[in-house]
Design a protein around this motif. Sequence first.
Motif, mmCIF file in Angstrom:
data_model
loop_
_atom_site.group_PDB
_atom_site.id
_atom_site.type_symbol
_atom_site.label_atom_id
_atom_site.label_comp_id
_atom_site.label_asym_id
_atom_site.label_seq_id
_atom_site.Cartn_x
_atom_site.Cartn_y
_atom_site.Cartn_z
ATOM 1 N N UNK A 149 0.723 -1.162 -0.178
ATOM 2 C CA UNK A 149 -0.240 -0.039 -0.180
ATOM 3 C C UNK A 149 0.901 1.116 -0.093
ATOM 4 N N UNK A 150 2.090 1.304 -0.266
ATOM 5 C CA UNK A 150 3.056 2.160 -0.301
ATOM 6 C C UNK A 150 3.050 3.294 -1.483
ATOM 7 N N UNK A 180 8.823 6.214 3.639
ATOM 8 C CA UNK A 180 9.790 5.959 4.921
ATOM 9 C C UNK A 180 9.796 4.460 5.128
ATOM 10 N N UNK A 181 11.209 4.290 5.559
ATOM 11 C CA UNK A 181 11.525 2.819 6.030
ATOM 12 C C UNK A 181 10.625 2.311 7.211
ATOM 13 N N UNK A 182 10.070 3.071 7.901
ATOM 14 C CA UNK A 182 9.409 2.511 9.150
ATOM 15 C C UNK A 182 7.880 1.973 8.575
ATOM 16 N N UNK A 183 7.818 2.174 7.363
ATOM 17 C CA UNK A 183 6.522 1.493 6.878
ATOM 18 C C UNK A 183 6.821 0.280 5.927
ATOM 19 N N UNK A 184 7.927 0.018 5.576
ATOM 20 C CA UNK A 184 8.570 -1.184 4.955
ATOM 21 C C UNK A 184 7.851 -2.449 5.526
ATOM 22 N N UNK A 185 7.350 -3.302 4.571
ATOM 23 C CA UNK A 185 7.069 -4.678 5.106
ATOM 24 C C UNK A 185 8.561 -5.641 4.859
ATOM 25 N N UNK A 186 8.306 -6.704 5.294
ATOM 26 C CA UNK A 186 9.695 -7.836 5.157
ATOM 27 C C UNK A 186 10.000 -7.864 3.509
ATOM 28 N N UNK A 187 9.041 -7.997 2.926
ATOM 29 C CA UNK A 187 9.075 -8.131 1.325
ATOM 30 C C UNK A 187 9.818 -6.718 0.729
ATOM 31 N N UNK A 188 9.318 -5.735 1.172
ATOM 32 C CA UNK A 188 10.048 -4.808 0.765
ATOM 33 C C UNK A 188 11.463 -4.450 0.963
ATOM 34 N N UNK A 245 -2.908 1.337 3.651
ATOM 35 C CA UNK A 245 -3.000 0.076 3.976
ATOM 36 C C UNK A 245 -1.864 -0.133 5.103
ATOM 37 N N UNK A 246 -0.595 0.462 4.664
ATOM 38 C CA UNK A 246 0.607 0.263 5.707
ATOM 39 C C UNK A 246 0.519 0.710 7.180
ATOM 40 N N UNK A 247 -0.492 1.591 7.322
ATOM 41 C CA UNK A 247 -0.718 1.856 8.560
ATOM 42 C C UNK A 247 -1.267 0.776 9.655
ATOM 43 N N UNK A 248 -1.763 -0.241 9.181
ATOM 44 C CA UNK A 248 -2.370 -1.175 9.801
ATOM 45 C C UNK A 248 -1.313 -2.522 9.703
#
Length: 258
Positions: free
Chosen positions: A34-35, A63-71, A133-136
């Motif tokens: 969702x980024x 911002x890196x704080x929103x990154x998923x493991x896949x990102x 979406x990345x907020x959740x």
Amino acid sequence: MYVVELQFECFDNTTISAVDKAINGLMDALRYNGQVLGREFPIVLGDGEFFVRAVCPEENSLHPSHHSGFVKHCLRALSDASLLAPKVRLLGRDINSEQAAEARTPSWQILYTTYVHTCSPLRSGDTLLPIPLYRNPPTFNGDHKAVVKWQTEWQACDELQMAGGCRAEHAALHEICDADSVLFRRGWDLRGRIEYLTKVPTYYYQYRVGGSSLADEQARKCPKCGGDWLLDEPVHDIFHFKCDNCRIVSNLSWDHIK
């Protein structure tokens, strides 16, 4: 929403195919978290560097704080194509798109999209603005791919039925209108998963068109429990029905709204 430019610099010799695979892999990962929004991300070749422009929900979406493991995995994989981590430049706000909902917990939320929307399908029930979406917490398997894929399929069905020029129109309508369809069941289950993760009442939107008369439409019952769900006044001028037990909202058939 905001438009950003990602600049990828080469630190060694590489190939177009390696660059294509690495950058597109990263953009897919960002999309499924969702980024970034949309499905097409043209890669522009420069002098020893590559550029990609994308639309993000917020100024700080990358911002890196929103990154998923896949990102994070895809960022590390850039080095396999002799690429450095991208430099991100904020170009400005996209005046043709909606702003994101405020970063506060809504009293309720809705899984709602149409074929003309590229924003998050999760919307605040208070304002109807999209919630990134990345907020959740991740929906499944570390990111929000399941929600994004559902949105893509729902929009494809919506576009088919809006065009109305082929036999597929009826199959598409079945998927977005009928509670026994595969797409409806999957979306309603995703709604439940999101509610479980966010602890916020989350509703699923049932599209409605057709019907024999306005009176029959107003007498419609909830498609799951069969209970009364007609509201005195529509919510956001769209949702005329709302079942709090089954977490479903719907509209009066657009064919009978003047």
